[in-house]
Design an enzyme around this catalytic site. Structure first.
Site, PDB file in Angstrom:
ATOM      1  N   ARG A   1       8.432  -0.224 -18.725  1.00  0.00           N
ATOM      2  CA  ARG A   1       7.025  -0.461 -18.438  1.00  0.00           C
ATOM      3  C   ARG A   1       6.139  -0.102 -19.616  1.00  0.00           C
ATOM      4  O   ARG A   1       4.921  -0.236 -19.528  1.00  0.00           O
ATOM      5  CB  ARG A   1       6.629   0.418 -17.256  1.00  0.00           C
ATOM      6  CG  ARG A   1       6.231  -0.347 -16.006  1.00  0.00           C
ATOM      7  CD  ARG A   1       5.896   0.685 -14.938  1.00  0.00           C
ATOM      8  NE  ARG A   1       5.175   0.130 -13.858  1.00  0.00           N
ATOM      9  CZ  ARG A   1       5.727  -0.265 -12.704  1.00  0.00           C
ATOM     10  NH1 ARG A   1       7.034  -0.206 -12.542  1.00  0.00           N
ATOM     11  NH2 ARG A   1       4.974  -0.718 -11.744  1.00  0.00           N
TER      12      ARG A   1
ATOM     13  N   ARG B   1      -3.865   0.389 -11.193  1.00  0.00           N
ATOM     14  CA  ARG B   1      -2.497  -0.038 -11.551  1.00  0.00           C
ATOM     15  C   ARG B   1      -2.521  -1.325 -12.358  1.00  0.00           C
ATOM     16  O   ARG B   1      -1.731  -1.502 -13.280  1.00  0.00           O
ATOM     17  CB  ARG B   1      -1.655  -0.223 -10.283  1.00  0.00           C
ATOM     18  CG  ARG B   1      -1.222   1.114  -9.697  1.00  0.00           C
ATOM     19  CD  ARG B   1      -0.801   0.980  -8.268  1.00  0.00           C
ATOM     20  NE  ARG B   1       0.409   0.201  -8.104  1.00  0.00           N
ATOM     21  CZ  ARG B   1       0.771  -0.352  -6.959  1.00  0.00           C
ATOM     22  NH1 ARG B   1       0.016  -0.208  -5.884  1.00  0.00           N
ATOM     23  NH2 ARG B   1       1.887  -1.039  -6.880  1.00  0.00           N
TER      24      ARG B   1
ATOM     25  N   ARG C   1       0.091  -5.717   1.767  1.00  0.00           N
ATOM     26  CA  ARG C   1       1.501  -5.405   1.503  1.00  0.00           C
ATOM     27  C   ARG C   1       2.002  -4.253   2.367  1.00  0.00           C
ATOM     28  O   ARG C   1       1.325  -3.255   2.572  1.00  0.00           O
ATOM     29  CB  ARG C   1       1.690  -5.044   0.034  1.00  0.00           C
ATOM     30  CG  ARG C   1       3.129  -4.622  -0.253  1.00  0.00           C
ATOM     31  CD  ARG C   1       3.512  -4.920  -1.625  1.00  0.00           C
ATOM     32  NE  ARG C   1       3.162  -3.804  -2.503  1.00  0.00           N
ATOM     33  CZ  ARG C   1       3.673  -3.676  -3.723  1.00  0.00           C
ATOM     34  NH1 ARG C   1       4.495  -4.576  -4.194  1.00  0.00           N
ATOM     35  NH2 ARG C   1       3.317  -2.650  -4.456  1.00  0.00           N
TER      36      ARG C   1
ATOM     37  N   ARG D   1       2.057   1.460   1.411  1.00  0.00           N
ATOM     38  CA  ARG D   1       2.208   2.500   0.400  1.00  0.00           C
ATOM     39  C   ARG D   1       0.850   3.110   0.072  1.00  0.00           C
ATOM     40  O   ARG D   1      -0.142   2.413   0.026  1.00  0.00           O
ATOM     41  CB  ARG D   1       2.784   1.886  -0.877  1.00  0.00           C
ATOM     42  CG  ARG D   1       4.276   1.809  -0.855  1.00  0.00           C
ATOM     43  CD  ARG D   1       4.823   0.923  -1.910  1.00  0.00           C
ATOM     44  NE  ARG D   1       4.174   1.026  -3.214  1.00  0.00           N
ATOM     45  CZ  ARG D   1       4.594   0.362  -4.286  1.00  0.00           C
ATOM     46  NH1 ARG D   1       5.643  -0.433  -4.197  1.00  0.00           N
ATOM     47  NH2 ARG D   1       3.974   0.482  -5.425  1.00  0.00           N
TER      48      ARG D   1
ATOM     49  N   LYS E   1       8.045  -8.954  -7.980  1.00  0.00           N
ATOM     50  CA  LYS E   1       9.246  -8.502  -8.700  1.00  0.00           C
ATOM     51  C   LYS E   1      10.301  -7.951  -7.760  1.00  0.00           C
ATOM     52  O   LYS E   1      11.472  -8.284  -7.867  1.00  0.00           O
ATOM     53  CB  LYS E   1       8.904  -7.333  -9.635  1.00  0.00           C
ATOM     54  CG  LYS E   1       8.272  -7.660 -10.914  1.00  0.00           C
ATOM     55  CD  LYS E   1       8.285  -6.461 -11.867  1.00  0.00           C
ATOM     56  CE  LYS E   1       7.855  -5.117 -11.327  1.00  0.00           C
ATOM     57  NZ  LYS E   1       6.488  -4.875 -11.027  1.00  0.00           N
TER      58      LYS E   1
HETATM   59  P1  ADP Z   1       4.614  -1.926  -8.578  1.00  0.00           P
HETATM   60  O1  ADP Z   1       5.419  -2.758  -9.522  1.00  0.00           O
HETATM   61  O2  ADP Z   1       4.253  -2.659  -7.341  1.00  0.00           O
HETATM   62  O3  ADP Z   1       3.460  -1.216  -9.211  1.00  0.00           O
HETATM   63  P2  ADP Z   1       6.715   0.079  -8.423  1.00  0.00           P
HETATM   64  O4  ADP Z   1       7.320   0.392  -7.123  1.00  0.00           O
HETATM   65  O5  ADP Z   1       7.525  -0.611  -9.448  1.00  0.00           O
HETATM   66  O6  ADP Z   1       5.449  -0.756  -8.015  1.00  0.00           O
HETATM   67  O7  ADP Z   1       6.110   1.396  -9.088  1.00  0.00           O
HETATM   68  C1  ADP Z   1       5.266   2.272  -8.398  1.00  0.00           C
HETATM   69  C2  ADP Z   1       4.730   3.340  -9.341  1.00  0.00           C
HETATM   70  O8  ADP Z   1       5.826   4.144  -9.850  1.00  0.00           O
HETATM   71  C3  ADP Z   1       4.021   2.822 -10.592  1.00  0.00           C
HETATM   72  O9  ADP Z   1       2.670   2.531 -10.347  1.00  0.00           O
HETATM   73  C4  ADP Z   1       4.209   3.999 -11.555  1.00  0.00           C
HETATM   74  O10 ADP Z   1       3.300   5.030 -11.289  1.00  0.00           O
HETATM   75  C5  ADP Z   1       5.602   4.512 -11.205  1.00  0.00           C
HETATM   76  N1  ADP Z   1       6.634   3.884 -12.076  1.00  0.00           N
HETATM   77  C6  ADP Z   1       7.559   2.983 -11.681  1.00  0.00           C
HETATM   78  N2  ADP Z   1       8.338   2.598 -12.716  1.00  0.00           N
HETATM   79  C7  ADP Z   1       7.877   3.278 -13.807  1.00  0.00           C
HETATM   80  C8  ADP Z   1       8.221   3.321 -15.184  1.00  0.00           C
HETATM   81  N3  ADP Z   1       9.219   2.564 -15.702  1.00  0.00           N
HETATM   82  N4  ADP Z   1       7.520   4.147 -16.004  1.00  0.00           N
HETATM   83  C9  ADP Z   1       6.527   4.899 -15.535  1.00  0.00           C
HETATM   84  N5  ADP Z   1       6.132   4.906 -14.260  1.00  0.00           N
HETATM   85  C10 ADP Z   1       6.782   4.105 -13.384  1.00  0.00           C
END
Ligand code: ADP
Ligand code: ZN
Length: 215
Positions: free
Chosen positions: A88, A171, A127, A160, A13
Site C-alpha cells: 500500500r 481513507r 458495505r 466496519r 478488491k
Molecule cells: P480497504 O481496502 O477497504 O480500505 P482493508 O481491509 O484492505 O480495507 O484495510 C483496512 C485498513 O487496514 C486500512 O485502511 C489500513 O488502515 C490498514 N491496512 C491494511 N493493509 C495495510 C497495509 N498494507 N499497510 C498499512 N495499513 C494497512
C-alpha cells in the site's frame, strides 16, 4: 499464480480476491483481514493497528511488512498467492520485491481495479462484512442472506467501524497520496493490468477473468 491486487478502498478488491483465490486454489492474503482478526482477538498487534485503522490511516510499514513477510514464507504460498491490501506504499512494494527475490519468486500480474471516488463513497455507506470469513456485501447491490448472515459461512454480517463517512473520506485521501503511486511503480515493471470496477460485481468478475486469462 502470484498476484497483487491494487485499488482504492471499496473498489471491490476483496470480492475479486476471493474469486481469484478459488479459481487458482491459492491463498488469499488480506492485510486488512489479518488486522481485523487481531483486533477481534485483542492481541497487541490488534491494539496497535486499531489506532490507525479507525482514523483512516495506514498501519506503520515496519509492522505490516513483517506480517506479510512471515505469511509469504509459509508453504501454502509456494505455488502462488493473492495479496489484497499489500503493498500500500512504495516502500512496502520495494520490500515485497526483496522478499520475493529471496524466495526466488516473481509476481505474475498486478491487477488494478479502477473505480471513481464518487462511486466509492456511495458503496461504502452500504458495505457490510462477515465477521468470520471477511466476505463483503452491500445492503442494496449485494445483500447478505436473510437474517443478516454471510452466504459463505453463515456468520453475522456487520458494518466496519472504518466505513463511517468521515473515515471513508480520510481513507480515500490516504489511498490517493500513498497507494496510487504504486500504479506507476508496477507500470514500469510491465506487470500492471487495469480493469474497470465501477459496474456490477459480475461484470467486474468477467473483466478480471479476461485480464488473467491472458497470463
Ligand atoms: P480497504 O481496502 O477497504 O480500505 P482493508 O481491509 O484492505 O480495507 O484495510 C483496512 C485498513 O487496514 C486500512 O485502511 C489500513 O488502515 C490498514 N491496512 C491494511 N493493509 C495495510 C497495509 N498494507 N499497510 C498499512 N495499513 C494497512
Ligand atoms: Zn462469512
Amino acid at each position: 499464480m502470484k498476484v497483487v491486487l491494487l485499488g482504492a478502498p471499496g473498489s471491490g478488491k476483496g470480492t475479486q480476491a476471493v474469486n481469484i483465490s478459488e479459481w487458482y486454489k491459492i491463498p488469499h492474503i488480506s492485510t486488512g483481514d489479518i488486522f481485523r482478526s487481531n483486533i477481534k482477538n485483542g492481541t497487541e498487534l490488534g491494539k496497535k493497528a486499531k489506532e490507525y485503522i479507525d482514523k483512516g490511516l495506514l498501519v506503520p510499514d515496519e509492522v505490516t511488512i513483517d506480517i506479510v513477510s512471515d505469511r509469504l514464507k509459509q508453504s501454502d504460498c509456494e505455488k502462488g498467492f493473492i495479496l489484497d491490501g499489500f503493498p500500500r506504499t512504495v516502500y512496502q512494494a520495494e520490500k515485497l520485491d526483496e522478499i520475493l527475490n529471496e524466495m526466488g519468486a516473481t509476481l505474475d500480474v498486478v491487477l488494478n481495479i479502477e473505480v471513481p471516488d464518487s462511486e466509492i463513497i456511495t458503496r461504502m455507506g452500504g458495505r457490510r462484512v462477515c465477521t468470520k470469513c471477511g466476505m463483503s456485501y452491500h445492503v442494496v447491490f449485494n445483500p447478505p442472506a436473510e437474517g443478516n448472515v454471510c452466504k459463505n459461512c453463515g456468520e453475522v454480517v456487520i458494518q466496519r467501524e472504518d466505513d463511517r463517512e468521515e473515515t471513508v473520506l480520510q481513507r480515500l485521501s490516504t489511498y490517493h497520496k500513498q497507494t496510487e503511486p504504486l500504479i506507476e511503480y508496477y507500470e514500469k515493471d510491465n506487470k500492471l493490468v487495469t480493469v474497470e470496477g465501477q459496474d456490477n460485481i459480475d461484470d467486474t468478475t468477467s473483466c478480471v477473468k479476461k485480464a488473467l486469462g491472458g497470463m
